[in-house]
Design a protein around this motif. Structure first.
Motif, mmCIF file in Angstrom:
data_model
loop_
_atom_site.group_PDB
_atom_site.id
_atom_site.type_symbol
_atom_site.label_atom_id
_atom_site.label_comp_id
_atom_site.label_asym_id
_atom_site.label_seq_id
_atom_site.Cartn_x
_atom_site.Cartn_y
_atom_site.Cartn_z
ATOM 1 N N SER A 211 0.834 -1.208 0.000
ATOM 2 C CA SER A 211 0.000 0.000 0.000
ATOM 3 C C SER A 211 0.867 1.255 0.000
ATOM 4 O O SER A 211 2.022 1.245 0.404
ATOM 5 C CB SER A 211 -0.931 0.017 1.206
ATOM 6 N N PHE A 234 -1.012 -0.121 -4.139
ATOM 7 C CA PHE A 234 -2.449 0.140 -4.071
ATOM 8 C C PHE A 234 -2.729 1.369 -3.210
ATOM 9 O O PHE A 234 -2.091 1.579 -2.175
ATOM 10 C CB PHE A 234 -3.186 -1.066 -3.491
ATOM 11 N N SER A 236 -5.971 2.859 -1.350
ATOM 12 C CA SER A 236 -7.364 2.569 -0.971
ATOM 13 C C SER A 236 -7.939 1.424 -1.807
ATOM 14 O O SER A 236 -9.010 1.534 -2.412
ATOM 15 C CB SER A 236 -8.231 3.823 -1.132
ATOM 16 N N HIS A 237 -7.186 0.327 -1.875
ATOM 17 C CA HIS A 237 -7.612 -0.908 -2.551
ATOM 18 C C HIS A 237 -7.668 -0.789 -4.073
ATOM 19 O O HIS A 237 -8.159 -1.684 -4.749
ATOM 20 C CB HIS A 237 -8.973 -1.382 -2.025
ATOM 21 N N LYS A 238 -7.169 0.310 -4.627
ATOM 22 C CA LYS A 238 -7.146 0.496 -6.071
ATOM 23 C C LYS A 238 -5.700 0.593 -6.547
ATOM 24 O O LYS A 238 -4.897 1.310 -5.971
ATOM 25 C CB LYS A 238 -7.908 1.771 -6.449
#
Length: 261
Positions: A211, A234, A236-238
């Motif tokens: 992250s 990534f 925020s998970h994107k």
């Protein structure tokens, strides 16, 4: 580890060499069998150049067949030497200044080992730095869609964007990473025909990922433990970018600004 330690302590040993009259394809298979990205090329008793995977990818992109070329007929990276007592920080500064991915430790008469960009991943993983991923993140790291790309597209991106790999997605969903090491496997298994293989027909490893809020020491640790030269980042998970050994080497001085002794 201290960045002021001598390069000898961290250099890869022993130096692995190959004769200049060997065919490029044989050199590639030799590298693949040993899981390495470069070889020191010898003519007689002297090191005359460094053959690395970037050299191979350029040959493939030109459409030349490595099975028809000897190492003596291609451009090699010039060997650069540093003393075994050279501090790690100084050796990396030399690599960045000369835009090379390795330095030989010793001199032409006595070589002790080699320091590479992959070794620098280990160095960064072994220190404590407060510099975070956000500070050097390559948001423009090359991304290919698995449904629309071939192996040759990965080669093109790696060579022309000067990266160690590409990130692979399925539409907007992260799939994994293709690195130079994966390309060498495809070539070793399939030869030149492997370039036209669709990515969707390959088994693509999810690779290393982390992250954006992690420190670069943490990121390097993930890369080192995964044995990967590339890591997907990534936000925020994107998926929002990537970092590789070349980027870490280029930003080494920035990374050690937050070095905690």
């Amino acid at each position: 580890m201290s960045i002021n330690e001598s390069i000898y302590e961290i250099a890869s040993k022993p130096l692995i060499t190959i004769d200049i009259n060997e065919y490029v394809s044989n050199a590639v298979n030799f590298m693949y069998d040993r899981g390495i990205r470069r070889l020191a090329v010898k003519q007689g008793d002297q090191i005359v150049g460094i053959f690395n995977l970037v050299s191979l990818l350029k040959i493939l992109l030109e459409g030349s067949n490595p099975a028809n070329l000897t190492l003596s007929s291609i451009e090699l990276e010039s060997p650069i030497y540093v003393s075994k007592t050279t501090p790690i920080k100084e050796a990396i500064e030399i690599m960045n200044k000369k835009d090379i991915t390795s330095v030989l430790v010793g001199d032409p008469e006595k070589i002790y080992g080699i320091l590479t960009t992959h070794d620098i991943i280990y160095i960064i993983s072994s220190i404590r730095s407060e510099v975070v991923v956000q500070d050097i993140l390559g948001r423009d790291y090359p991304v290919l869609d698995i449904n629309e790309s071939k192996v040759v597209d990965a080669v093109d991106n790696i060579v022309n964007k000067n990266k160690s790999g590409v990130l692979v997605v399925n539409k907007n969903n992260y799939v994994g990473i293709i690195t130079m090491r994966d390309i060498i496997k495809v070539y070793s298994d399939m030869g030149m025909e492997g370039l036209e293989v669709n990515l969707i027909d390959l088994s693509i490893d999810e690779g290393a990922y982390g992250s954006v809020g992690l420190s670069l020491s943490d990121i390097a640790s993930i890369m080192y433990n995964k044995g990967s030269d590339v890591i997907a980042i990534f936000c925020s998970h994107k998926l929002c970018g990537g970092i590789d050994d070349l980027i870490l080497t280029k930003h080494f001085n920035k990374i050690i600004e937050g070095y905690l002794f």
